[in-house]
Structure formats: C-alpha cells, structure tokens
Write an enzyme that holds these catalytic residues in place. Sequence first.
Site, PDB file in Angstrom:
ATOM      1  N   HIS A  48       0.708  -1.065  -0.117  1.00 49.50           N
ATOM      2  CA  HIS A  48       0.199  -0.066   0.013  1.00 49.50           C
ATOM      3  C   HIS A  48       0.824   1.238  -0.005  1.00 49.50           C
ATOM      4  CE1 HIS A  48      -3.310  -2.657   1.725  1.00 49.50           C
ATOM      5  NE2 HIS A  48      -3.547  -2.641   0.475  1.00 49.50           N
ATOM      6  N   CYS A 108       3.009 -12.490   1.814  1.00 51.23           N
ATOM      7  CA  CYS A 108       4.286 -12.421   2.991  1.00 51.23           C
ATOM      8  C   CYS A 108       4.173 -13.734   3.617  1.00 51.23           C
ATOM      9  CB  CYS A 108       3.888 -11.344   4.111  1.00 51.23           C
ATOM     10  SG  CYS A 108       5.286 -11.596   5.223  1.00 51.23           S
ATOM     11  N   HIS A 136     -10.350  -4.931   4.909  1.00 50.52           N
ATOM     12  CA  HIS A 136      -8.882  -4.914   4.332  1.00 50.52           C
ATOM     13  C   HIS A 136      -8.415  -6.094   3.689  1.00 50.52           C
ATOM     14  CE1 HIS A 136      -4.436  -5.156   4.902  1.00 50.52           C
ATOM     15  NE2 HIS A 136      -4.380  -3.655   5.078  1.00 50.52           N
ATOM     16  N   GLU A 138      -5.958  -8.027   3.621  1.00 50.09           N
ATOM     17  CA  GLU A 138      -5.368  -9.209   4.475  1.00 50.09           C
ATOM     18  C   GLU A 138      -6.686  -9.951   5.022  1.00 50.09           C
ATOM     19  OE1 GLU A 138      -2.366  -8.320   7.140  1.00 50.09           O
ATOM     20  OE2 GLU A 138      -2.634 -10.412   8.295  1.00 50.09           O
ATOM     21  N   THR A 178      -2.282  -9.228  10.666  1.00 50.71           N
ATOM     22  CA  THR A 178      -0.645  -8.984  11.336  1.00 50.71           C
ATOM     23  C   THR A 178      -0.212  -7.643  11.694  1.00 50.71           C
ATOM     24  OG1 THR A 178      -0.043  -8.833   8.967  1.00 50.71           O
ATOM     25  CG2 THR A 178       0.225 -11.124   9.738  1.00 50.71           C
ATOM     26  N   CYS A 208       2.910  -9.343  13.407  1.00 47.88           N
ATOM     27  CA  CYS A 208       4.521  -9.659  12.998  1.00 47.88           C
ATOM     28  C   CYS A 208       5.404  -8.825  13.584  1.00 47.88           C
ATOM     29  CB  CYS A 208       4.405  -9.529  11.493  1.00 47.88           C
ATOM     30  SG  CYS A 208       4.700  -7.953  11.113  1.00 47.88           S
ATOM     31  N   ASN A 238      -0.824  -0.921   8.769  1.00 42.28           N
ATOM     32  CA  ASN A 238       0.208  -0.589   9.625  1.00 42.28           C
ATOM     33  C   ASN A 238       0.736   0.877   9.890  1.00 42.28           C
ATOM     34  OD1 ASN A 238       3.274  -0.298   8.511  1.00 42.28           O
ATOM     35  ND2 ASN A 238       1.963  -1.262   6.967  1.00 42.28           N
ATOM     36  N   SER A 281       5.402  -0.187   4.368  1.00 40.38           N
ATOM     37  CA  SER A 281       5.411  -0.134   2.914  1.00 40.38           C
ATOM     38  C   SER A 281       6.010   0.982   2.255  1.00 40.38           C
ATOM     39  CB  SER A 281       3.880  -0.198   2.506  1.00 40.38           C
ATOM     40  OG  SER A 281       3.028   0.432   3.271  1.00 40.38           O
TER      41      SER A 281
END
Length: 322
Positions: A48, A108, A136, A138, A178, A208, A238, A281
Amino acid sequence: MTDAKPPLTVLLAGPRGFCAGVDRAIKIVEELLRRHGPPVYVRHEIVHNRFVVESLAAKGAVFVEELDEIPEEDVRAGAPVVFSAHGVPKSVPEAARARGMVQVDATCPLVTKVHREAEKHFAKRRHLFLIGHAGHPEVVGTMGQLPPGAVTLVEDVADARRVAPPPEAEALAYITQTTLSVDDTAEIIAVLRERFPDIEGPRREDICYATTNRQAAVKAVAPRADLVLVIGAPNSSNSQRLVEVALKTGAPAARLIQRAADLAAVPLDGVATLGLTAGASAPEVLVEEVIAALRERFAVSLEEVVVAEEDVTFRLPAALAV
Ligand code: 10G
Ligand code: SF4
C-alpha cells in the site's frame, strides 16, 4: 543579513519502513519484469504505497483489482500475475488456475502462516474469530481460506464483548491480522479469553515482528515529540496504527503524510521536536525526501531512536530464486 533557520530536533524512529515481506513482494515483481518483460500483472497494490506502485508501473507492471481485468490475449501470451503481499482468498488462485494464468504468490510468508493456522483450526472443528479490520485485503484473504460462516470477524473490544459463536460450534479459536495495534489486540484477546476460557490461539497474537517493532519505536519517540509524522498511505493499516500509537503514547499530535509535498499542509509552527517514522510499505527514499524538505526550513539536528535491530529476510519463491 539572512534570517537563521529555527532549530528542529528530528527523532528518527528505528526500525521504520520496509519489512521483509514488502521487500520480497517488490523483488518478485521486479524479477518477473526482468525475466518476462512487461506486462507483469499485479492483483491489488503490491504493497500500500503509491510511490512503490508508480515506480513499478513505470517499469511495466500493470495493477488490477480483479483477475477479470486481465485481457485474454495477455493470459494466452503467458503474462504472469502476482498476488499482493497482503494475501488472497483461495478463490483467487483457483480462478487463475481455471484461466491457465501464470501465477506468482507474493503473499508475505507471515500472512501465509496465519492462513495455515486458520486451516488447522478448521480441521479441528473450531469456529474461528479473526481479529482484524473489515474490508482490509489481508482480512478478506484470511477469511477466504475457509468456507463462508467458518470465521467471525472481531474488530474491537465492543465486538469481543458481544460476539456469539454459532450454536453448532464445538470449540473456538482466534487468529489476528498481522498489522494491528499490539495494545488494542491484547485487550480484545483478554475479553475473548475471559468470555471463552477454552479458546485456542497463538501464545500472544499473529501480529508480525515488523509491526511490533515499528510500534515500539514510535512509542519511544512519541513522549518526547511535539508532533509525530508517519510516512505512509491512507490505506496502509500498519501506518495508520503508527499514528494511533503515537497519539496514545504521548504525542500531542500525529499525522500521516505520503511524501515531502504533504508537509505544506502540516502546521509546524511551535514544533521544536518532531518524531519521524515510516510504515512497513514506505521506502526509505521518502524518509530522506522529508528530512531534506525539513532542512530547507529548519536547522535540523537528527537523533536516531533505535529500539530493535532487524535481520529478517524472506527467500523469493523457488521459481524466481535461481
Ligand atoms: O499495513 P497494510 O496491511 O495495509 O499493508 P501495507 O502494504 O501498507 O504494508 C505491508 C503490510 C502487508 C503486506 C500486510 S501483511
Ligand atoms: Fe509480512 Fe509483517 Fe511485513 Fe506484513 S507487515 S508483509 S506480515 S513482515
């Protein structure tokens, strides 16, 4: 006589910026461009970040949201399609296979690990709570590992308090996105564990290492900063979490900027100490660009605040590693 520039202390959070999953995903697209030449299709933004996407597009990557946007003639010519680092529902590789596409998965490995956890719980007949943000990619990808109804999304503490497993559920488990806030997620898990003492789950969560470390670093700068700037995109989970963490841990103000040009809209009067970080990112070149722009207006003294060293790397898929 020229006016002296006002002083500005910049606290540069470390770690910041690219994580191993982002680095790998971008390298996959670059390597495919090198081997196949354009077009290389990428389903969804590979990560992103507009700068990353535009840089790859300039080299011949073509970004689509869905596979049906890819013309049949390019499929027949063997143009590869890459799935973004965020992961995809099982239906996507199935559809690509059905169309005979050359597919390369840039999910990932730490997201794939959560997908496998989801399957493991499902095989043990556990109903799953997925802690994450609705819509989202993910979350869409992780939910899409299992049949409809197998996963219930839990977005916040209020959801955790009211969520009810389906009556036929024999056992329960949770998994997480994550890139969540470490502290908010701990609260959500505490509520689930209190309500469902037998619930299975990872020892802590699936957040993560990169998310954890970037939040720890922003926590170290936030209490000392008048303003924290996070370099990242509005659709970057994130990066948004870094803004929230900065505000919750002592920064009087925090905001997301995509790159130096956005500084024009940021009130900097009265800011003596500025915290600076970047989402997983956001490339380091954008951090350098922002610092250079700050130096034009201020006498900048740079202080790195490093809370962890990272040495994580992920290998490229076997077909591209040789
Ligand atoms: O933070 P999100 O998930 O929105 O993604 P991003 O592209 O901004 O950063 C890299 C993180 C992922 C690929 C999700 S695991
Ligand atoms: Fe992987 Fe974490 Fe980076 Fe996501 S944020 S790509 S899970 S390392």
